[in-house]
Design a protein around this motif. Structure first.
Motif, PDB file in Angstrom:
ATOM      1  N   GLU A 167       0.793  -1.109  -0.064  1.00  0.00           N
ATOM      2  CA  GLU A 167      -0.098   0.003  -0.110  1.00  0.00           C
ATOM      3  C   GLU A 167       0.908   1.351  -0.035  1.00  0.00           C
ATOM      4  O   GLU A 167       0.614   2.273  -0.748  1.00  0.00           O
ATOM      5  CB  GLU A 167      -1.045   0.060   1.206  1.00  0.00           C
ATOM      6  N   ALA A 168       1.901   1.087   0.650  1.00  0.00           N
ATOM      7  CA  ALA A 168       2.839   2.357   0.843  1.00  0.00           C
ATOM      8  C   ALA A 168       3.550   2.484  -0.676  1.00  0.00           C
ATOM      9  O   ALA A 168       3.632   3.657  -1.057  1.00  0.00           O
ATOM     10  CB  ALA A 168       3.807   2.065   1.779  1.00  0.00           C
ATOM     11  N   ASP A 169       3.858   1.744  -1.324  1.00  0.00           N
ATOM     12  CA  ASP A 169       4.522   1.442  -2.485  1.00  0.00           C
ATOM     13  C   ASP A 169       3.434   2.082  -3.743  1.00  0.00           C
ATOM     14  O   ASP A 169       3.761   2.620  -4.337  1.00  0.00           O
ATOM     15  CB  ASP A 169       4.943   0.155  -2.998  1.00  0.00           C
ATOM     16  N   ASN A 170       2.323   1.650  -3.385  1.00  0.00           N
ATOM     17  CA  ASN A 170       1.035   2.204  -4.269  1.00  0.00           C
ATOM     18  C   ASN A 170       0.972   3.555  -4.243  1.00  0.00           C
ATOM     19  O   ASN A 170       0.718   4.549  -5.054  1.00  0.00           O
ATOM     20  CB  ASN A 170      -0.442   1.621  -3.940  1.00  0.00           C
ATOM     21  N   LEU A 171       0.888   4.028  -2.991  1.00  0.00           N
ATOM     22  CA  LEU A 171       0.847   5.639  -2.818  1.00  0.00           C
ATOM     23  C   LEU A 171       2.040   6.411  -3.395  1.00  0.00           C
ATOM     24  O   LEU A 171       1.777   7.485  -3.977  1.00  0.00           O
ATOM     25  CB  LEU A 171       0.790   5.820  -1.122  1.00  0.00           C
ATOM     26  N   SER A 172       3.055   5.648  -3.485  1.00  0.00           N
ATOM     27  CA  SER A 172       4.194   6.347  -4.017  1.00  0.00           C
ATOM     28  C   SER A 172       4.067   6.557  -5.435  1.00  0.00           C
ATOM     29  O   SER A 172       4.530   7.473  -6.217  1.00  0.00           O
ATOM     30  CB  SER A 172       5.647   5.648  -3.631  1.00  0.00           C
ATOM     31  N   TRP A 173       3.595   5.202  -6.233  1.00  0.00           N
ATOM     32  CA  TRP A 173       3.480   5.304  -7.521  1.00  0.00           C
ATOM     33  C   TRP A 173       2.370   6.341  -7.921  1.00  0.00           C
ATOM     34  O   TRP A 173       2.600   7.059  -9.126  1.00  0.00           O
ATOM     35  CB  TRP A 173       3.002   3.994  -7.947  1.00  0.00           C
ATOM     36  N   LEU A 174       1.317   6.497  -7.221  1.00  0.00           N
ATOM     37  CA  LEU A 174       0.185   7.356  -7.690  1.00  0.00           C
ATOM     38  C   LEU A 174       0.627   8.599  -7.540  1.00  0.00           C
ATOM     39  O   LEU A 174       0.340   9.492  -8.153  1.00  0.00           O
ATOM     40  CB  LEU A 174      -0.936   7.248  -6.680  1.00  0.00           C
ATOM     41  N   HIS A 209       9.816   2.725   6.869  1.00  0.00           N
ATOM     42  CA  HIS A 209      10.551   3.786   6.205  1.00  0.00           C
ATOM     43  C   HIS A 209       9.874   3.858   4.609  1.00  0.00           C
ATOM     44  O   HIS A 209      10.169   4.909   3.892  1.00  0.00           O
ATOM     45  CB  HIS A 209      12.071   3.083   5.885  1.00  0.00           C
ATOM     46  N   HIS A 210       9.280   3.072   4.156  1.00  0.00           N
ATOM     47  CA  HIS A 210       8.428   3.127   2.974  1.00  0.00           C
ATOM     48  C   HIS A 210       7.367   4.387   3.020  1.00  0.00           C
ATOM     49  O   HIS A 210       7.205   5.088   1.833  1.00  0.00           O
ATOM     50  CB  HIS A 210       7.569   1.851   2.567  1.00  0.00           C
ATOM     51  N   ILE A 211       6.989   4.820   4.013  1.00  0.00           N
ATOM     52  CA  ILE A 211       6.114   6.085   4.466  1.00  0.00           C
ATOM     53  C   ILE A 211       6.997   7.039   4.063  1.00  0.00           C
ATOM     54  O   ILE A 211       6.484   8.258   3.651  1.00  0.00           O
ATOM     55  CB  ILE A 211       5.512   5.873   5.665  1.00  0.00           C
TER      56      ILE A 211
END
Length: 525
Positions: free
Chosen positions: A364-371, A407-409
């Motif tokens: 989910e954190a990776d999804n938010l970075s991509w968006l 740390h992804h956040i």
């Protein structure tokens, strides 16, 4: 493919040259390649060379003499012409006769060059079609009125407007003589579909263009059937096909089957499709597939932005709404997972229970970075900055989650600072201040891990973005943030963002050259 042996007669010397000519079962001539005319004609105009004394003159045959006499009568207006004639007629009835200017002329480059082509059985044609091509290239076609009139609206109109004894049609400025000849030959075909098999798309497009000019409807339909069935290789070829087909829409020809390859059903909004694509990528748990498709979708959306800069604001807004809806869904899922992981008893759970939760949190954190990357490319990430700056609960849970997961956040926070520092994200003063207040300290806490555990992390770029973001605030707020950073930097050193450049700017603004002197200063709104 058959070969016609063409004799070249020049100053009592005979040379034999094999000229490849394609002859179909129906008995018409077809040029095997678009350059064959030019190659053949060049061979008819060699540079003047001294005649070799070792080559004795060859006596022309009686048939050769007969053809030469006929051509001399037809070309009496020209002076002393030498001739190139067919040594023997082709088996299936295709005859070719080429004429040229005398070699004794100073130059032959600009003189007319002629080729004669006879369709069907020799000597049965009752109509001459003369094509005037480029660079003095002239082709004479011997055809049958009944054939061309039946297949071509152009020839039918020409013949109906002339006297019954009319037997010659001239066509000036013919752009593609080779294809013109081939298209006329297709009028003698019983099965056009079979004749087009294994042809290139570019060649069929040329035939389609000439067939359109001639009003050769049967050929046009066969070409469209071919184009609908074969693959198009590359964007350039696809654009040529589509532009050619669109030109035929007003002619009552069935082009919809071809256009359906590039145009979807208008009743289904494009944003529904985009939403479906985003959801498939966002919900995927296969690492390699996710990574590749995220890169492809981001690239394609970026290309859309460049190729359609004048797209309507309504469609752009709908697309942004679709992306932001996905952001809201991912953020809600991420907050729920953080709450679960932050529970004191979560660490005591079995691996089978913890791993799916942690893995989904990272996704989910990776999804938010991509968006965020998508919105930043579209220059529409302002609302994302507001949304992220308002996540006080998520920031409060941050310290209670192991750094290896959280740390992804911080990568999202760093990306926002970089965007604001570069001017890609134009957030309000309150949003910038709230973003720093909410997320700068969590970013500092994760900084050491980001440097050593995140390959895509660029320390200099992030530090420049943070510093520039701070310097966009009012001076009083700059002071608060800078003093808080200084306290962390003096404790953590390299494990804290190095904002010394921004600190120097703030220092000069405050102490060296204040723009508003303290003695004369007035409150600024």
């Amino acid at each position: 493919m058959a070969e016609i042996r063409v004799k070249k007669v020049e100053q009592g010397q005979t040379k034999i040259r094999n000229v490849p000519i394609a002859v179909t079962p129906e008995g018409f001539w077809c040029c095997p390649s678009p350059v064959m005319f030019q190659k053949t004609l060049k061979s008819q105009h060699p540079l003047n060379k001294p005649r070799s004394s070792s080559s004795p003159p060859t006596k022309p045959s009686s048939d050769h003499k007969k053809h030469s006499q006929e051509l001399e009568k037809k070309s009496s207006r020209a002076s002393s012409k030498s001739e190139t004639v067919v040594s023997e007629p082709p088996v299936l009835g295709a005859a070719i006769v080429a004429e040229r200017t005398a070699a004794r002329q100073p130059s032959t480059e600009n003189l007319p060059r002629k080729v004669s082509i006879e369709f069907g059985e020799p000597g049965t044609g009752d109509l001459k079609v003369v094509l005037f091509g480029k660079q003095g290239f002239i082709v004479k076609l011997s055809v049958h009125k009944v054939v061309v009139e039946e297949n071509s609206l152009f020839f039918a109109q020409k013949l109906s407007a002339q006297h019954p004894s009319f037997h010659c049609i001239e066509i000036d400025d013919c752009e593609d003589v080779e294809t013109y000849v081939e298209t006329v030959g297709l009028m003698y075909c019983k099965d056009l579909k079979q004749r087009l098999i294994k042809q290139s798309v570019s060649r069929v497009l040329r035939i389609l263009k000439v067939a359109e000019q001639l009003g050769f409807k049967t050929c046009m339909e066969s070409c469209l059937d071919f184009l609908e069935a074969v693959p198009w290789v590359g964007e350039e070829e696809e654009e040529r096909v589509v532009s050619s087909v669109l030109r035929l829409q007003s002619e009552g020809i069935g082009v919809n089957p071809i256009l359906k390859r590039v145009a979807s059903d208008v009743s289904k909004p494009a944003n529904d499709t985009l939403s479906h694509v985003l959801q498939l990528v966002l919900k995927s748990t296969e690492e390699k597939g996710r990574r590749e498709m995220k890169s492809i979708v981001l690239k394609l959306l970026r290309e859309n932005n460049k190729s359609n800069p004048s797209s309507t604001s309504t469609s752009a807004d709908l697309c942004n709404d679709t992306i932001y809806a996905s952001c809201t869904t991912c953020l809600g899922s991420l907050l729920t997972l953080f709450r679960q992981v932050a529970q004191p008893d979560f660490t005591e759970q079995s691996i089978e229970v913890k791993d799916p939760v942690v893995k989904q949190m990272v996704i989910e954190a990776d999804n938010l970075s991509w968006l965020l990357d998508i919105l930043a490319d579209r220059r529409t990430a302002d609302e994302y900055a507001i949304m992220w700056a308002s996540q006080q609960e998520l920031a409060g849970l941050h310290s209670r989650v192991p750094i290896v997961y959280r740390h992804h956040i911080s990568c999202i926070t760093a990306r926002l600072f970089v965007g604001i520092g570069r001017g890609e994200i134009l957030s309000s003063k309150d949003t910038r201040h709230l973003l720093l207040k909410t997320w700068l300290q969590p970013l500092i806490d994760d900084y050491s891990w980001l440097q050593h555990g995140c390959k895509s992390f660029d320390r200099k770029v992030v530090e420049e973005g943070i510093g520039r973001t701070i310097l966009t605030l009012p001076l009083e707020e700059q002071q608060i943030v800078m003093l808080g950073w200084l306290s962390s930097f003096l404790k953590a050193g390299d494990n804290c963002p190095n904002l010394q450049k921004a600190f120097e700017v703030w220092w000069r603004r405050t102490f060296v050259r204040p723009y508003v002197e303290q003695s004369n200063s007035q409150p600024l709104d």
